[in-house]
Design a protein around this motif. Structure first.
Motif, PDB file in Angstrom:
ATOM      1  N   ASN A   1       0.883  -1.320  -0.010  1.00 19.28           N
ATOM      2  CA  ASN A   1       0.060  -0.079   0.044  1.00 19.28           C
ATOM      3  C   ASN A   1       0.934   1.180  -0.086  1.00 19.28           C
ATOM      4  O   ASN A   1       1.358   1.553   0.902  1.00 19.28           O
ATOM      5  CB  ASN A   1      -0.783  -0.091   1.376  1.00 19.28           C
ATOM      6  CG  ASN A   1      -1.841  -1.127   1.207  1.00 19.28           C
ATOM      7  OD1 ASN A   1      -1.729  -2.268   1.975  1.00 19.28           O
ATOM      8  ND2 ASN A   1      -2.937  -0.748   0.706  1.00 19.28           N
ATOM      9  N   PHE A   2       0.908   1.925  -1.228  1.00 23.84           N
ATOM     10  CA  PHE A   2       1.790   2.802  -1.264  1.00 23.84           C
ATOM     11  C   PHE A   2       1.485   4.168  -0.837  1.00 23.84           C
ATOM     12  O   PHE A   2       0.290   4.699  -1.133  1.00 23.84           O
ATOM     13  CB  PHE A   2       2.329   3.112  -2.854  1.00 23.84           C
ATOM     14  CG  PHE A   2       2.989   1.958  -3.334  1.00 23.84           C
ATOM     15  CD1 PHE A   2       3.992   1.323  -2.760  1.00 23.84           C
ATOM     16  CD2 PHE A   2       2.348   1.534  -4.586  1.00 23.84           C
ATOM     17  CE1 PHE A   2       4.484   0.161  -3.359  1.00 23.84           C
ATOM     18  CE2 PHE A   2       3.119   0.312  -5.096  1.00 23.84           C
ATOM     19  CZ  PHE A   2       4.144  -0.393  -4.544  1.00 23.84           C
ATOM     20  N   VAL A   3       2.075   4.911  -0.180  1.00 25.59           N
ATOM     21  CA  VAL A   3       1.574   6.324   0.660  1.00 25.59           C
ATOM     22  C   VAL A   3       1.619   7.358  -0.448  1.00 25.59           C
ATOM     23  O   VAL A   3       2.928   7.574  -1.120  1.00 25.59           O
ATOM     24  CB  VAL A   3       2.721   6.912   1.734  1.00 25.59           C
ATOM     25  CG1 VAL A   3       2.324   8.103   2.184  1.00 25.59           C
ATOM     26  CG2 VAL A   3       2.618   5.979   2.885  1.00 25.59           C
TER      27      VAL A   3
ATOM     28  N   SER B   1       8.270   6.604  -1.753  1.00 27.12           N
ATOM     29  CA  SER B   1       7.565   7.703  -0.888  1.00 27.12           C
ATOM     30  C   SER B   1       8.509   8.246   0.213  1.00 27.12           C
ATOM     31  O   SER B   1       8.611   9.346   0.421  1.00 27.12           O
ATOM     32  CB  SER B   1       6.275   7.389  -0.703  1.00 27.12           C
ATOM     33  OG  SER B   1       5.395   6.835  -1.942  1.00 27.12           O
TER      34      SER B   1
ATOM     35  N   ASN C   1       7.153   1.680   6.550  1.00 26.84           N
ATOM     36  CA  ASN C   1       5.631   1.261   6.443  1.00 26.84           C
ATOM     37  C   ASN C   1       5.594  -0.356   6.078  1.00 26.84           C
ATOM     38  O   ASN C   1       5.706  -0.677   4.908  1.00 26.84           O
ATOM     39  CB  ASN C   1       5.204   2.162   5.180  1.00 26.84           C
ATOM     40  CG  ASN C   1       3.750   1.650   4.840  1.00 26.84           C
ATOM     41  OD1 ASN C   1       3.148   1.161   5.390  1.00 26.84           O
ATOM     42  ND2 ASN C   1       3.239   2.124   3.543  1.00 26.84           N
TER      43      ASN C   1
ATOM     44  N   PHE D   1      -3.359   6.305   1.105  1.00 24.71           N
ATOM     45  CA  PHE D   1      -2.709   5.237   0.493  1.00 24.71           C
ATOM     46  C   PHE D   1      -3.050   4.910  -0.826  1.00 24.71           C
ATOM     47  O   PHE D   1      -4.557   4.981  -1.188  1.00 24.71           O
ATOM     48  CB  PHE D   1      -2.716   4.153   1.396  1.00 24.71           C
ATOM     49  CG  PHE D   1      -2.002   4.160   2.744  1.00 24.71           C
ATOM     50  CD1 PHE D   1      -0.549   3.445   2.822  1.00 24.71           C
ATOM     51  CD2 PHE D   1      -2.803   4.319   3.744  1.00 24.71           C
ATOM     52  CE1 PHE D   1      -0.164   3.463   4.125  1.00 24.71           C
ATOM     53  CE2 PHE D   1      -2.242   4.562   5.007  1.00 24.71           C
ATOM     54  CZ  PHE D   1      -0.864   4.074   5.147  1.00 24.71           C
ATOM     55  N   TRP D   2      -2.457   4.322  -1.760  1.00 22.01           N
ATOM     56  CA  TRP D   2      -2.535   3.718  -3.174  1.00 22.01           C
ATOM     57  C   TRP D   2      -2.415   2.185  -3.248  1.00 22.01           C
ATOM     58  O   TRP D   2      -1.158   1.934  -2.995  1.00 22.01           O
ATOM     59  CB  TRP D   2      -2.358   4.342  -4.216  1.00 22.01           C
ATOM     60  CG  TRP D   2      -2.848   3.795  -5.459  1.00 22.01           C
ATOM     61  CD1 TRP D   2      -4.141   3.610  -6.013  1.00 22.01           C
ATOM     62  CD2 TRP D   2      -1.901   3.123  -6.436  1.00 22.01           C
ATOM     63  NE1 TRP D   2      -4.105   2.767  -7.048  1.00 22.01           N
ATOM     64  CE2 TRP D   2      -2.754   2.626  -7.499  1.00 22.01           C
ATOM     65  CE3 TRP D   2      -0.418   3.018  -6.443  1.00 22.01           C
ATOM     66  CZ2 TRP D   2      -2.305   1.911  -8.560  1.00 22.01           C
ATOM     67  CZ3 TRP D   2      -0.141   2.431  -7.717  1.00 22.01           C
ATOM     68  CH2 TRP D   2      -0.767   1.697  -8.540  1.00 22.01           C
TER      69      TRP D   2
ATOM     70  N   ALA E   1      -6.161   2.121  -1.279  1.00 26.20           N
ATOM     71  CA  ALA E   1      -6.606   2.540   0.163  1.00 26.20           C
ATOM     72  C   ALA E   1      -6.794   1.049   0.806  1.00 26.20           C
ATOM     73  O   ALA E   1      -7.697   0.369   0.201  1.00 26.20           O
ATOM     74  CB  ALA E   1      -7.646   3.518   0.054  1.00 26.20           C
TER      75      ALA E   1
ATOM     76  N   SER F   1      -4.434   2.997   9.511  1.00 23.84           N
ATOM     77  CA  SER F   1      -2.879   2.383  10.202  1.00 23.84           C
ATOM     78  C   SER F   1      -2.402   3.226  11.296  1.00 23.84           C
ATOM     79  O   SER F   1      -2.877   4.232  11.782  1.00 23.84           O
ATOM     80  CB  SER F   1      -1.752   2.708   8.986  1.00 23.84           C
ATOM     81  OG  SER F   1      -1.946   1.931   7.776  1.00 23.84           O
TER      82      SER F   1
END
Length: 292
Positions: A37-39, A69, A132, A200-201, A203, A208
């Motif tokens: 899950n990328f910020v 990120s 993360n 996030f992508w 989501a 979190s």
């Protein structure tokens, strides 16, 4: 009063547009298997980095940098970043991304292609962990890294919020369990905030939590870490049972379990959820043959 125009603008971080562009360029689709899950929000990155309280001279260990990120934010704050990435495509791209967005810091990054659960050696001497973490392996990763890298003095990890609550819980809490006690062997854990889903992508379906930690000396005991952890595992495997019953298999019988508990100053009728890490260490030590 300082002229607002004299305050330098913060370095650019990766936003939703850049993250999706990089992912498309690499043919990367976030997978549940790797917990990706990328910020995509720069302010969230800045918040994480600020909460990590990084000294400018430190080397930071980052696990699962993904598309970079958080890596960029860490390079802005630390002297060096060691990034451990399991995905070879992402690991190969990260130095290029850093060179494009932080050309002056490109030499301050080391990328290690490895599973964080298997890594036992790293370049440099990392003193902070900031990451993360994939939800499904967050606790094992933290415990593994604290075991193998005693140079890690402090850190901040982002995990599933309910996992964060378990990591920081104290004795007597409903969420107190194996992650709480084993984490306490190494460090003082604290909740440092909650991060919403929309940064996030893709989501996630839940929020979190940020968990900060500061390493401390384990309880003084003649028992090894593995012996203490064996007691913890046994106590919480059947957490509704009294310790006398739950530890019977570990001790070789209920009578021997009771002996160890009484020697450790623990009520045999108590349950594991009320004991702190020092009490578990005393129980383990009570079983260790004494050398005269």
């Amino acid at each position: 009063m300082r002229d607002p125009q004299s305050v330098p603008a913060p370095e650019p971080l990766l936003g939703a547009t850049e993250i999706r562009r990089l992912a498309e360029e690499l043919g990367v689709r976030p997978t549940k298997t790797l917990g990706q899950n990328f910020v995509i929000d720069g302010n969230t990155i800045r918040r994480i980095v600020a909460a990590a309280n990084i000294d400018p001279a430190e080397t930071v260990l980052e696990v699962g940098p993904g598309l970079g990120s958080l890596t960029l934010g860490l390079l802005d704050a630390a002297a060096r970043v060691v990034a451990v990435e399991i995905d070879p495509v992402l690991a190969a791209k990260l130095p290029e991304t850093v060179a494009a967005f932080r050309p002056a810091k490109a030499g301050n990054l080391d990328v290690v292609l490895s599973d964080a659960m298997r890594v036992t050696e790293l370049p440099g001497v990392p003193t902070a962990l900031v990451a993360n973490l994939p939800y499904n392996v967050a606790v094992p990763v933290v415990l593994h890294l604290l075991e193998y890298f005693p140079s890690l003095r402090h850190g901040l990890v982002m995990v599933q919020d309910e996992v964060a609550d378990r990591m920081v819980a104290g004795p007597g809490s409903k969420t107190y369990g194996v992650p709480s006690v084993k984490g306490a062997w190494y460090a003082q854990m604290r909740k440092a905030g909650v991060i919403g889903m929309n940064v996030f992508w893709p989501a996630p379906k839940i929020s979190s939590g940020l968990v900060g930690f500061t390493r401390r000396v384990p309880p003084a005991t003649q028992a090894s870490r593995a012996e203490v952890f064996a007691v913890i595992d046994a106590a919480f495997a059947q957490r509704r049972k009294t310790l006398r019953a739950a530890l019977a298999g570990w001790a070789g019988g209920a009578a021997e379990a009771e002996r160890c508990l009484r020697e450790a100053g623990v009520d045999p009728a108590a349950r594991g959820e009320v004991l702190d890490i020092a009490a578990f260490a005393r129980i383990a030590e009570a079983k260790v043959p004494q050398i005269v």
